[in-house]
Design a protein around this motif. Structure first.
Motif, PDB file in Angstrom:
ATOM      1  N   ALA A 191       0.827  -1.210   0.000  1.00  0.00           N
ATOM      2  CA  ALA A 191       0.000   0.000   0.000  1.00  0.00           C
ATOM      3  C   ALA A 191       0.863   1.263   0.000  1.00  0.00           C
ATOM      4  O   ALA A 191       0.581   2.213  -0.737  1.00  0.00           O
ATOM      5  CB  ALA A 191      -0.934  -0.009   1.209  1.00  0.00           C
ATOM      6  N   ASP A 192       1.912   1.266   0.802  1.00  0.00           N
ATOM      7  CA  ASP A 192       2.804   2.429   0.844  1.00  0.00           C
ATOM      8  C   ASP A 192       3.494   2.639  -0.496  1.00  0.00           C
ATOM      9  O   ASP A 192       3.637   3.768  -0.969  1.00  0.00           O
ATOM     10  CB  ASP A 192       3.853   2.275   1.954  1.00  0.00           C
ATOM     11  N   PHE A 193       3.925   1.548  -1.117  1.00  0.00           N
ATOM     12  CA  PHE A 193       4.573   1.656  -2.427  1.00  0.00           C
ATOM     13  C   PHE A 193       3.613   2.252  -3.445  1.00  0.00           C
ATOM     14  O   PHE A 193       3.977   3.168  -4.190  1.00  0.00           O
ATOM     15  CB  PHE A 193       5.051   0.279  -2.903  1.00  0.00           C
ATOM     16  N   ALA A 194       2.397   1.732  -3.487  1.00  0.00           N
ATOM     17  CA  ALA A 194       1.397   2.225  -4.448  1.00  0.00           C
ATOM     18  C   ALA A 194       1.124   3.701  -4.215  1.00  0.00           C
ATOM     19  O   ALA A 194       1.043   4.483  -5.169  1.00  0.00           O
ATOM     20  CB  ALA A 194       0.111   1.411  -4.341  1.00  0.00           C
ATOM     21  N   ASP A 195       0.994   4.089  -2.963  1.00  0.00           N
ATOM     22  CA  ASP A 195       0.685   5.475  -2.629  1.00  0.00           C
ATOM     23  C   ASP A 195       1.826   6.409  -3.044  1.00  0.00           C
ATOM     24  O   ASP A 195       1.594   7.470  -3.621  1.00  0.00           O
ATOM     25  CB  ASP A 195       0.398   5.600  -1.137  1.00  0.00           C
ATOM     26  N   LYS A 196       3.064   5.999  -2.777  1.00  0.00           N
ATOM     27  CA  LYS A 196       4.217   6.841  -3.104  1.00  0.00           C
ATOM     28  C   LYS A 196       4.470   6.893  -4.609  1.00  0.00           C
ATOM     29  O   LYS A 196       4.894   7.922  -5.134  1.00  0.00           O
ATOM     30  CB  LYS A 196       5.470   6.323  -2.397  1.00  0.00           C
ATOM     31  N   LYS A 197       4.227   5.782  -5.298  1.00  0.00           N
ATOM     32  CA  LYS A 197       4.556   5.701  -6.724  1.00  0.00           C
ATOM     33  C   LYS A 197       3.597   6.522  -7.588  1.00  0.00           C
ATOM     34  O   LYS A 197       4.021   7.349  -8.361  1.00  0.00           O
ATOM     35  CB  LYS A 197       4.539   4.227  -7.154  1.00  0.00           C
TER      36      LYS A 197
ATOM     37  N   PRO B 298       0.268  -1.903  -7.246  1.00  0.00           N
ATOM     38  CA  PRO B 298       1.373  -1.833  -8.204  1.00  0.00           C
ATOM     39  C   PRO B 298       1.203  -2.924  -9.273  1.00  0.00           C
ATOM     40  O   PRO B 298       0.565  -3.945  -9.035  1.00  0.00           O
ATOM     41  CB  PRO B 298       2.608  -2.119  -7.342  1.00  0.00           C
ATOM     42  N   THR B 299       1.780  -2.686 -10.421  1.00  0.00           N
ATOM     43  CA  THR B 299       1.701  -3.680 -11.497  1.00  0.00           C
ATOM     44  C   THR B 299       2.838  -4.686 -11.369  1.00  0.00           C
ATOM     45  O   THR B 299       3.808  -4.458 -10.637  1.00  0.00           O
ATOM     46  CB  THR B 299       1.789  -3.004 -12.879  1.00  0.00           C
TER      47      THR B 299
ATOM     48  N   GLU C 190      10.313  -3.400  -8.296  1.00  0.00           N
ATOM     49  CA  GLU C 190      10.866  -2.966  -7.014  1.00  0.00           C
ATOM     50  C   GLU C 190       9.879  -3.145  -5.866  1.00  0.00           C
ATOM     51  O   GLU C 190      10.285  -3.246  -4.709  1.00  0.00           O
ATOM     52  CB  GLU C 190      11.374  -1.525  -7.089  1.00  0.00           C
ATOM     53  N   VAL C 191       8.567  -3.226  -6.156  1.00  0.00           N
ATOM     54  CA  VAL C 191       7.591  -3.428  -5.085  1.00  0.00           C
ATOM     55  C   VAL C 191       7.815  -4.775  -4.394  1.00  0.00           C
ATOM     56  O   VAL C 191       7.692  -4.884  -3.181  1.00  0.00           O
ATOM     57  CB  VAL C 191       6.130  -3.305  -5.565  1.00  0.00           C
TER      58      VAL C 191
END
Length: 104
Positions: free
Chosen positions: A10-16, A26-27, A32-33
């Protein structure tokens, strides 16, 4: 550790790209996720005292990313040389559409 994994994705998606109706997760191309999630979960395992090996976040991230990139390179090579077929993009799109329709 499952909660750490969920927060990591969730943090990765939000930041990306931010979380919005067009981008929730993320896809598969955002490799990197997976490395970030592995590192975050490893840190939680160390914190919880269940890790058999203690590595730094960076060590887990770099090792995981290298493993993913190597696996993808092998698949690309196998496809290029005709040993395996590339996935049928139409079939993948149909499966995606069916999954999306199921949650609407």
């Amino acid at each position: 550790m499952a909660i750490a994994a969920a927060h990591s994705v969730a943090d990765f998606a939000d930041k990306k790209k931010g979380v919005n109706p067009d981008h929730i997760m993320p896809t598969m191309q955002e490799t990197e996720v997976f490395a970030m999630e592995a590192a975050d979960v490893a840190m939680q395992a160390i914190k919880d005292g269940v890790a058999r090996i203690e590595l730094s976040w960076d060590e887990v991230y770099e090792t995981t990313l290298a493993d993913i990139n190597e696996a993808r390179a092998v698949i690309d090579l196998l496809q290029k040389n005709g040993f395996i077929k590339a996935p049928d993009l139409r079939m993948l799109a149909e499966a995606r559409d069916k999954a999306v329709a199921a949650v609407k």
